[in-house]
Every structure is written in structure tokens, then in C-alpha cells.
Design an enzyme around this catalytic site. Structure first.
Site, PDB file in Angstrom:
ATOM      1  N   CYS A 115      20.448  -7.694 -17.202  1.00 38.65           N
ATOM      2  CA  CYS A 115      20.887  -7.834 -18.614  1.00 38.65           C
ATOM      3  C   CYS A 115      21.413  -6.278 -19.233  1.00 38.65           C
ATOM      4  O   CYS A 115      22.133  -6.224 -20.125  1.00 38.65           O
ATOM      5  CB  CYS A 115      19.890  -8.344 -19.581  1.00 38.65           C
ATOM      6  SG  CYS A 115      19.420 -10.030 -19.377  1.00 38.65           S
ATOM      7  N   HIS A 252      22.308  -6.153 -26.670  1.00 41.24           N
ATOM      8  CA  HIS A 252      22.236  -7.202 -25.922  1.00 41.24           C
ATOM      9  C   HIS A 252      21.932  -8.390 -26.641  1.00 41.24           C
ATOM     10  O   HIS A 252      21.146  -8.552 -27.287  1.00 41.24           O
ATOM     11  CB  HIS A 252      21.287  -6.723 -24.696  1.00 41.24           C
ATOM     12  CG  HIS A 252      20.934  -7.994 -23.867  1.00 41.24           C
ATOM     13  ND1 HIS A 252      22.130  -8.698 -23.374  1.00 41.24           N
ATOM     14  CD2 HIS A 252      19.740  -8.618 -23.335  1.00 41.24           C
ATOM     15  CE1 HIS A 252      21.635  -9.728 -22.671  1.00 41.24           C
ATOM     16  NE2 HIS A 252      20.028  -9.594 -22.757  1.00 41.24           N
ATOM     17  N   ASN A 282      22.668 -15.923 -24.019  1.00 41.51           N
ATOM     18  CA  ASN A 282      22.251 -14.608 -23.368  1.00 41.51           C
ATOM     19  C   ASN A 282      23.302 -14.631 -22.156  1.00 41.51           C
ATOM     20  O   ASN A 282      22.811 -15.289 -21.295  1.00 41.51           O
ATOM     21  CB  ASN A 282      20.872 -14.508 -23.077  1.00 41.51           C
ATOM     22  CG  ASN A 282      20.646 -13.159 -22.200  1.00 41.51           C
ATOM     23  OD1 ASN A 282      21.496 -12.558 -21.912  1.00 41.51           O
ATOM     24  ND2 ASN A 282      19.276 -13.033 -22.062  1.00 41.51           N
TER      25      ASN A 282
HETATM   26  N1  ACO Z   1      12.224 -26.156 -26.639  1.00 39.50           N
HETATM   27  C1  ACO Z   1      11.181 -26.738 -27.391  1.00 39.50           C
HETATM   28  N2  ACO Z   1       9.919 -26.071 -27.007  1.00 39.50           N
HETATM   29  C2  ACO Z   1       9.744 -25.374 -26.297  1.00 39.50           C
HETATM   30  C3  ACO Z   1      11.040 -24.496 -25.536  1.00 39.50           C
HETATM   31  C4  ACO Z   1      12.304 -25.433 -25.831  1.00 39.50           C
HETATM   32  N3  ACO Z   1      13.238 -24.985 -25.006  1.00 39.50           N
HETATM   33  N4  ACO Z   1      10.841 -23.687 -24.709  1.00 39.50           N
HETATM   34  C5  ACO Z   1       9.534 -23.531 -24.708  1.00 39.50           C
HETATM   35  N5  ACO Z   1       8.723 -24.373 -25.717  1.00 39.50           N
HETATM   36  C6  ACO Z   1       7.562 -24.569 -26.329  1.00 39.50           C
HETATM   37  C7  ACO Z   1       6.575 -23.782 -25.270  1.00 39.50           C
HETATM   38  O1  ACO Z   1       6.220 -25.012 -24.330  1.00 39.50           O
HETATM   39  C8  ACO Z   1       5.415 -23.416 -26.107  1.00 39.50           C
HETATM   40  O2  ACO Z   1       4.649 -24.925 -26.560  1.00 39.50           O
HETATM   41  P1  ACO Z   1       2.895 -25.109 -26.775  1.00 39.50           P
HETATM   42  O3  ACO Z   1       2.736 -24.317 -27.974  1.00 39.50           O
HETATM   43  O4  ACO Z   1       2.752 -26.407 -26.681  1.00 39.50           O
HETATM   44  O5  ACO Z   1       2.488 -24.325 -25.327  1.00 39.50           O
HETATM   45  C9  ACO Z   1       6.188 -23.242 -27.862  1.00 39.50           C
HETATM   46  O6  ACO Z   1       7.599 -23.799 -27.475  1.00 39.50           O
HETATM   47  C10 ACO Z   1       5.991 -21.958 -28.148  1.00 39.50           C
HETATM   48  O7  ACO Z   1       6.284 -21.206 -26.686  1.00 39.50           O
HETATM   49  P2  ACO Z   1       6.711 -19.680 -26.858  1.00 39.50           P
HETATM   50  O8  ACO Z   1       7.307 -19.262 -25.456  1.00 39.50           O
HETATM   51  O9  ACO Z   1       5.281 -18.843 -27.363  1.00 39.50           O
HETATM   52  O10 ACO Z   1       7.799 -19.172 -28.021  1.00 39.50           O
HETATM   53  P3  ACO Z   1       8.255 -18.033 -28.622  1.00 39.50           P
HETATM   54  O11 ACO Z   1       8.419 -18.212 -29.931  1.00 39.50           O
HETATM   55  O12 ACO Z   1       7.919 -17.010 -27.815  1.00 39.50           O
HETATM   56  O13 ACO Z   1       9.878 -18.244 -28.150  1.00 39.50           O
HETATM   57  C11 ACO Z   1      11.543 -17.537 -26.125  1.00 39.50           C
HETATM   58  C12 ACO Z   1      10.288 -18.446 -26.805  1.00 39.50           C
HETATM   59  C13 ACO Z   1      12.515 -17.865 -27.047  1.00 39.50           C
HETATM   60  C14 ACO Z   1      11.611 -17.433 -24.784  1.00 39.50           C
HETATM   61  C15 ACO Z   1      11.013 -16.143 -26.680  1.00 39.50           C
HETATM   62  O14 ACO Z   1       9.706 -15.732 -25.995  1.00 39.50           O
HETATM   63  C16 ACO Z   1      11.923 -15.012 -26.330  1.00 39.50           C
HETATM   64  O15 ACO Z   1      13.014 -15.143 -26.852  1.00 39.50           O
HETATM   65  N6  ACO Z   1      11.596 -14.111 -25.379  1.00 39.50           N
HETATM   66  C17 ACO Z   1      12.430 -13.167 -24.658  1.00 39.50           C
HETATM   67  C18 ACO Z   1      13.135 -13.698 -23.679  1.00 39.50           C
HETATM   68  C19 ACO Z   1      14.524 -13.325 -23.261  1.00 39.50           C
HETATM   69  O16 ACO Z   1      15.341 -13.120 -24.329  1.00 39.50           O
HETATM   70  N7  ACO Z   1      15.092 -12.951 -22.016  1.00 39.50           N
HETATM   71  C20 ACO Z   1      16.237 -12.626 -21.710  1.00 39.50           C
HETATM   72  C21 ACO Z   1      16.271 -11.611 -20.790  1.00 39.50           C
HETATM   73  S1  ACO Z   1      15.358 -10.086 -21.137  1.00 39.50           S
HETATM   74  C22 ACO Z   1      16.230  -9.817 -22.505  1.00 39.50           C
HETATM   75  O17 ACO Z   1      17.292 -10.244 -22.445  1.00 39.50           O
HETATM   76  C23 ACO Z   1      15.621  -8.760 -23.312  1.00 39.50           C
END
Ligand code: ACO
Length: 325
Positions: A115, A252, A282
Site C-alpha cells: 500500500c 492512503h 483500498n
Molecule cells: N462484516 C461483518 N462483520 C465482520 C466483518 C464484515 N465484513 N469483518 C469482520 N467482522 C466481525 C468480526 O468477525 C468481529 O466479530 P466478533 O466480535 O463476533 O468476533 C467483529 O466484526 C469486529 O471485528 P474487528 O476486526 O474487531 O472489527 P474492527 O472494528 O477492528 O474493524 C477492520 C475491522 C475494518 C478490518 C479494521 O480493523 C481495519 O480497518 N483495520 C485496518 C486494516 C486495513 O486497512 N488494512 C489495509 C492494508 S494496511 C493499510 O492500508 C493501512
């Protein structure tokens, strides 16, 4: 003191025709429009058609950037392409772009920083231009990330999309102060210890496959906010500027909540942050030039504005650039 600076003289972008909405994804995996919008700010993403490769997206973005700059492919002597999703294992996708543009001279190569690929490519091209090893460069970020997604993993497949963005850089003589137009500084970092938080589950040398994206989202999120805020601070200080000098941040486009977290830490108002993640998700290395192009074309970013570009991705890799437009 007279120095050479790399000035952005044009930018362009391209998104594939096919749009995939959150509602479409809810038919594939157990997710919902509400969850995706609330946690990420993403509403739609674009998906490359069958037979449409990273080089095709990159070439379209490059052609638009050249048109905006009033230049032709023959004027370019360097292509640096940031991508994690090359057309083939070799040669470099940049050479496919070179051929598709009809460019028969100069040098073209890829940079792999996931990224952060566009920021790393910008830094590489800037160094070539400042050293006098090139005069006019195309810096491109292009990805078909849809091809390395696990479409049964709801925690990753909802986050990514395909696209490309490009800028044309031209070497110009300048004074060496922050009043100059062009790239004022770039700062890059990586930390291989964080591999397990974000990687592809395969590769040429290990599995002879491309693998799919694997990520510990919450941990990546936490690192992203901290590292991005730090590197923006570092790059502004290096340019002799402060947060109050910044007209625009072009981050980004990973997650709206990451963007908000970074601007809060920096004390930069949210309305100075360009946000396009809602409509293309993304797109990895393509996201910064996609957002930059949109804000230049709609007139928000104007000549002479101080713009901070920043990104973070797998590796980890992260970096920022301070540019006077
Ligand atoms: N739909 C519904 N529920 C979901 C989904 C989905 N697509 N994905 C995960 N869940 C659930 C999980 O299973 C979890 O359930 P549980 O509580 O029963 O275990 C719940 O939602 C919460 O999951 P978390 O992972 O804690 O949710 P969070 O608020 O952290 O959001 C996310 C997840 C969106 C991936 C976030 O952590 C994020 O954006 N992280 C950064 C990742 C990123 O952007 N990476 C890209 C590359 S690096 C970069 O570009 C910076």
C-alpha cells in the site's frame, strides 16, 4: 543555492468499469452495508474485467496524467510503478506500460511496497530527478488487488478494490527552500518484524502461487494510526514546515477511521483531508494518486498548496512526502 526539484506537472487516474457494492458483497459473505460503512466508510469498489490487467489500468492512468501535463510518452525517460499485483512474475509491469504507451527509450521498473508503493515510487523517482539521472518521470500506483483476495473471508474481501493513478514529475531548477514548487521531502520506513500482521499467503519462491491477503485488522489499524502520524510529523519537520502550513493531506485510502485517527493525532482539521475511500475502497498503491487526481481535478488542490501524501502497508512499510503543488 540552486537545486533540482521534482515538480508534479500532471496527474491522472483510472478505475475499471465494474462496480461492486456492499449489497453485492452481502450476497457473497456474511456482511452488511451498515457494518462496512460504519467500520470502514467504504460503499463501493471497482473490479477489473477478465483480461484487464494491472498494466492496462496503469497505462490508462498514465495517458491521462500525460494529457494533463501536456506531454507525450516520448517526453518521459523514467517510469516507476508501485504494484503488488504485477501482470506476470517477470518482467516488471512497468515495462508493459512502457510498451503500451509507445515509449521506446528510458527506463521502467517496479517497486514493491504494497500500500506504500506509490510513496516509495515517488521517492525513488524524485531521487533520480534530483540527481540528474532523469528529466521527466511517470510515477504510477496500479493494482488488481481483487485477484489476491480470499472472497470467502469477510474480514478482508470487503476492504479492497482495483484501480490506478499516476503523476508526471519534471525536474526544475529551484532555490532549495520550502517556497519551491515540487517534492520538498520524502521519508520512508519499513519494519520486517511485523510480517505476520499483513501478508499474502503465498509467493513464487515459497508456494509457487500468488497467495491471498491475510491480515490482523485491529492490530494493523493501531500501528497505522501511530506510524502515519509519526512519519507526517517527521517529513514536515524535515521540510521546515508545521501542521498549520498544510493545505491538504492526501492519505492512503484504507479506512475512513484510520484517516480520522491520523488527522486527530496531527491536529489537522478533517476538512483538509482528501477522502475517496468511500467509492473505490483500498486500492493499495493506487489509492494516493487516485485521491490526489480527484482533488486536483475538482479544484480543491490548487497550485502552490502544500500537500502531504502518506501511506502504510504490508511489511510493514510506510512513508510520507511533502509537496508544493
Ligand atoms: N462484516 C461483518 N462483520 C465482520 C466483518 C464484515 N465484513 N469483518 C469482520 N467482522 C466481525 C468480526 O468477525 C468481529 O466479530 P466478533 O466480535 O463476533 O468476533 C467483529 O466484526 C469486529 O471485528 P474487528 O476486526 O474487531 O472489527 P474492527 O472494528 O477492528 O474493524 C477492520 C475491522 C475494518 C478490518 C479494521 O480493523 C481495519 O480497518 N483495520 C485496518 C486494516 C486495513 O486497512 N488494512 C489495509 C492494508 S494496511 C493499510 O492500508 C493501512
Amino acid at each position: 543555492m540552486s537545486v533540482r526539484r521534482s515538480v508534479i506537472v500532471g496527474c491522472g487516474s483510472y478505475l475499471p468499469q465494474k462496480v461492486l457494492t456492499n449489497h453485492d458483497l452481502a450476497k457473497l459473505v456474511d456482511t452488511s452495508d451498515e457494518w462496512i460503512v460504519e467500520r470502514t466508510g467504504i460503499r463501493t469498489r471497482h473490479i477489473a474485467a477478465e483480461g484487464e490487467f494491472t498494466s492496462h489500468l496503469a497505462t490508462k492512468a498514465a495517458q491521462r496524467a500525460l494529457q494533463a501535463a501536456g506531454l507525450k510518452a516520448g517526453d518521459v525517460d523514467l517510469i516507476v510503478l508501485g504494484t503488488t499485483t504485477p501482470d506476470e512474475t517477470f518482467p516488471a509491469t512497468a515495462t508493459r506500460v512502457q510498451e503500451q504507451l509507445g515509449m521506446t527509450r528510458g527506463v521502467a521498473f517496479d517497486v514493491q511496497a504494497v500500500c506504500s508503493g506509490f510513496i516509495f515510487s515517488l521517492a525513488v523517482a524524485d531521487n533520480f530527478l534530483r540527481l540528474g539521472q532523469a528529466e521527466t518521470a511517470l510515477v504510477i500506483g496500479a493494482e488488481t488487488f481483487s485477484r489476491i483476495l480470499d472472497w470467502s473471508d469477510r474480514s478482508t474481501c470487503v476492504l479492497f478494490g482495483d484501480g490506478a493513478g499516476a503523476v508526471v514529475l519534471r525536474a526544475e531548477q529551484a532555490t532549495g527552500t520550502s517556497q519551491d514548487r515540487g517534492v520538498l521531502t520524502t521519508k520512508l520506513h519499513s519494519d520486517g518484524r511485523q510480517h505476520d500482521l499483513l501478508y499474502a499467503s503465498g509467493g513464487v519462491s515459497s508456494t509457487k502461487t500468488a497467495g491471498v491477503v491475510r491480515m490482523d485488522g485491529p492490530k494493523v489499524f493501531k500501528h497505522a494510526v501511530e506510524k502515519l502520524a509519526d512519519v507526517v510529523h517527521e517529513s514536515l519537520a524535515d521540510a521546515g514546515l508545521g501542521a498549520s502550513d498544510v493545505n491538504w493531506v492526501v492519505p492512503h485510502q484504507a479506512n475512513r477511521r484510520i484517516l480520522a485517527g491520523v488527522s486527530k493525532k496531527l491536529g489537522i482539521e478533517d476538512d483538509k483531508v482528501i477522502v475517496t475511500v468511500d467509492h473505490h475502497a483500498n486500492t493499495s498503491a493506487a489509492s494516493v494518486p487516485l485521491a490526489l487526481t480527484e482533488a486536483v481535478q475538482d479544484g480543491r488542490i490548487k497550485p502552490d498548496d502544500i500537500v502531504v501524501l502518506e501511506a502504510m502497508g504490508g511489511g510493514f512499510s510506510w512513508g510520507a512526502a511533502v509537496v508544493r503543488m
